[in-house]
Structure formats: structure tokens, C-alpha cells
Design an enzyme around this catalytic site. Structure first.
Site, PDB file in Angstrom:
ATOM      1  N   ASP A   1      47.777  59.662   3.437  1.00 13.29           N
ATOM      2  CA  ASP A   1      46.740  60.223   4.311  1.00 13.29           C
ATOM      3  C   ASP A   1      47.391  60.694   5.607  1.00 13.29           C
ATOM      4  O   ASP A   1      48.472  60.228   5.994  1.00 13.29           O
ATOM      5  CB  ASP A   1      45.699  59.138   4.594  1.00 13.29           C
ATOM      6  CG  ASP A   1      44.740  59.533   5.690  1.00 13.29           C
ATOM      7  OD1 ASP A   1      44.080  60.586   5.543  1.00 13.29           O
ATOM      8  OD2 ASP A   1      44.657  58.803   6.704  1.00 13.29           O
TER       9      ASP A   1
ATOM     10  N   ASP B   1      45.449  61.723   9.176  1.00 11.63           N
ATOM     11  CA  ASP B   1      44.874  61.200  10.413  1.00 11.63           C
ATOM     12  C   ASP B   1      44.672  59.691  10.327  1.00 11.63           C
ATOM     13  O   ASP B   1      44.026  59.186   9.408  1.00 11.63           O
ATOM     14  CB  ASP B   1      43.542  61.901  10.700  1.00 11.63           C
ATOM     15  CG  ASP B   1      43.724  63.373  10.996  1.00 11.63           C
ATOM     16  OD1 ASP B   1      44.103  63.703  12.126  1.00 11.63           O
ATOM     17  OD2 ASP B   1      43.523  64.189  10.070  1.00 11.63           O
TER      18      ASP B   1
ATOM     19  N   SER C   1      41.372  55.072   5.966  1.00  9.85           N
ATOM     20  CA  SER C   1      39.937  55.346   6.086  1.00  9.85           C
ATOM     21  C   SER C   1      39.223  55.251   4.740  1.00  9.85           C
ATOM     22  O   SER C   1      39.860  55.233   3.682  1.00  9.85           O
ATOM     23  CB  SER C   1      39.740  56.741   6.688  1.00  9.85           C
ATOM     24  OG  SER C   1      38.384  56.967   7.006  1.00  9.85           O
TER      25      SER C   1
ATOM     26  N   ASN D   1      37.645  57.374   3.045  1.00  9.25           N
ATOM     27  CA  ASN D   1      37.882  58.454   2.090  1.00  9.25           C
ATOM     28  C   ASN D   1      39.233  58.338   1.393  1.00  9.25           C
ATOM     29  O   ASN D   1      39.587  59.169   0.560  1.00  9.25           O
ATOM     30  CB  ASN D   1      37.733  59.826   2.754  1.00  9.25           C
ATOM     31  CG  ASN D   1      38.721  60.060   3.873  1.00  9.25           C
ATOM     32  OD1 ASN D   1      39.261  59.121   4.455  1.00  9.25           O
ATOM     33  ND2 ASN D   1      38.967  61.322   4.192  1.00  9.25           N
TER      34      ASN D   1
END
Length: 266
Positions: free
Chosen positions: A8, A10, A216, A218
């Protein structure tokens, strides 16, 4: 043996200043030089992927939370799943009742509701006023645009929680909280995990040979797919609950430490 690492951006690869540290870049370079495929998995469009990652030789990018997958070596799209424009129009109209800051991603471009201009010009550095629409939903229908992702930046966490409950109204979508004030939508079963599975199959790599790092909600399906799942120290509790391993936070080279640990490189 690890053959593929999906990361990932961010809150994971990027620090809070939205930069990639020297140590993280060094470990990515080392992995690539040792024949490991690096996949960048993000909610961003391809334009939002830092140039240094492309220059490094990253081949695959999962964009829009799995809505579109790129093979940069071949300059082609591996897969793309768009939301039906009529469904997109309905949910955008619903989201407008909660916040004016609504947008969607389509083929590498951002499209915004007109009232969100100030917020998103600052956030995405948008200079083209043609990216903002008086009625975004109708524009999608009129131009047969099937966006890979729809997103909203909420005014409060309470509103965000209400929006997540729209999953009951839109069973054909995957709706996920991506930050304390953000919610994003893709087609049902379209996630970073489903996209990662496609890339691994494309490369004839099994999930046993895959590592994933995230922070996160997601990222959850991606982490569940990978045999070696690593949560950042700053990850949500939901992410930590599904991961087997843990690393430092995104401001302390957590990605580098995880890669070095599992590739046995000091």
C-alpha cells in the site's frame, strides 16, 4: 520463498509528508534486483504514483482499490472493472446529501462535483476546471463513463459511519472506510486482494509466495490473500486483526524493515 510483494502507499510506503524514505527505496531496489516483483496497491489513480517508483522498475500498479490494474512494462491494462454509470449516478446523488466533496476515478483521471473545487484543488493539485461538474452523476450517464472508484471526504467521522451503512442500499458495491474521514466504493468483490490475485495468477505465482504490507481497511483483502501479511504499527485494528506479522510505522521505515526481515537481508 517470496516472489511478489504488494505494498500500500498512503500510510504504508509513504510517510506523513507523502514522501518515500531513502531506506524504503533502498529495500525496494534490493528486492527488485533479487527478482522479486513489487506491486504498488493504492486507491490513487496512476497519475498519483510517485515517479521514483516507476523509475525504480516497479512493473505492476493496482489503482483505485483494485478497479484497474496496470502492467507498466507492457504499457497495458491487465484488468479493469467499472461501476455501472446509472448506479454511480444514484450513489453520487446520495453522497451529495452528506458532503459536497465527492469524486470518482476513471481511466487514470479524477472527476469531481463542482462544490468540491476548493478542497480537491488543494488535495490533488488540480488545475483543470473541466474536471469539476455541476451534476457529476448525469455527466457519467450522458458520456457512458463507468468509474472504477467513487469516493467521498466526510465532514465528520459520524457521517462516515452513516455512509458505510449505504452498503445495505447498494449490495452491488464494495464500500470501505479508508481513513477516519474517507469512504470509497468499487464494484462488488473488487478489492486490492482480488487485483493481487489476478497479478499473481498472471505471473504463475501462488499466494504462498506472496507478501503484502498495509495499514488501512481497504488493504484487508490483499493482506488476507498473502501468505505473509504485515501490518504497519499505525494500521487500523481491523488490519492488525488479520495480519500475521507487524512492523514499524510509516514514519520509521516500516516497509524497509519488513522487506529486509523476510528477504533475509540486513
Amino acid at each position: 520463498m517470496i516472489k511478489l510483494i504488494s505494498i500500500d502507499m498512503d500510510g504504508t510506503l509513504l510517510n506523513d509528508d507523502k514522501e518515500i524514505s531513502y531506506e524504503n527505496l533502498k529495500s525496494l531496489k534490493m528486492a527488485i534486483e533479487n527478482g522479486v516483483h513489487i506491486v504498488i496497491a493504492s486507491g490513487r489513480t496512476l497519475k498519483g504514483i510517485p515517479k521514483e517508483l516507476i523509475d525504480l522498475g516497479v512493473r505492476f500498479v493496482i489503482s483505485s482499490n483494485g478497479g484497474i490494474v496496470y502492467d507498466l512494462n507492457k504499457s497495458e491494462i491487465v484488468s479493469r472493472e467499472g461501476i455501472d454509470s446509472a448506479v454511480a449516478c444514484k450513489i453520487i446523488n446520495d453522497l451529495d446529501t452528506y458532503s459536497s466533496r465527492v469524486y470518482c476515478n476513471y481511466m487514470g483521471e479524477h472527476y469531481f462535483t463542482k462544490n468540491s473545487k476548493k478542497t480537491f484543488k488543494e488535495k490533488f493539485f488540480i488545475v483543470d476546471d473541466n474536471s469539476f461538474f455541476e451534476n457529476l452523476g448525469e455527466y457519467l450517464i450522458d458520456n457512458n463513463i463507468l468509474p472504477e472508484k467513487i469516493g467521498i471526504v466526510c465532514d465528520s467521522s459520524d457521517i462516515k459511519d452513516e455512509i458505510v451503512l449505504l452498503q445495505n442500499k447498494y449490495p452491488e458495491l464494495t464500500i470501505v472506510e479508508t481513513s477516519p474521514y474517507s469512504v470509497e466504493m468499487t464494484n462488488l468483490n473488487i478489492t486490492k486482494g482480488s487485483a493481487l490475485s489476478k497479478i499473481a495468477s498472471y505471473l504463475n505465482i501462488s499466494s504462498e509466495e506472496v507478501m503484502a504490507i498495509g495499514d488501512s481497511n481497504n488493504d484487508i483483502e490483499m493482506l488476507q490473500y498473502a501468505n505473509i501479511s504485515v501490518a504497519m504499527e499505525n494500521a487500523t485494528q481491523n488490519v492488525k486483526n488479520v495480519c500475521k506479522y507487524f512492523t514499524s510505522n510509516n514514519n520509521e521505515d516500516g516497509v524497509s524493515k519488513a522487506i529486509n526481515r523476510f528477504l533475509k537481508v540486513v
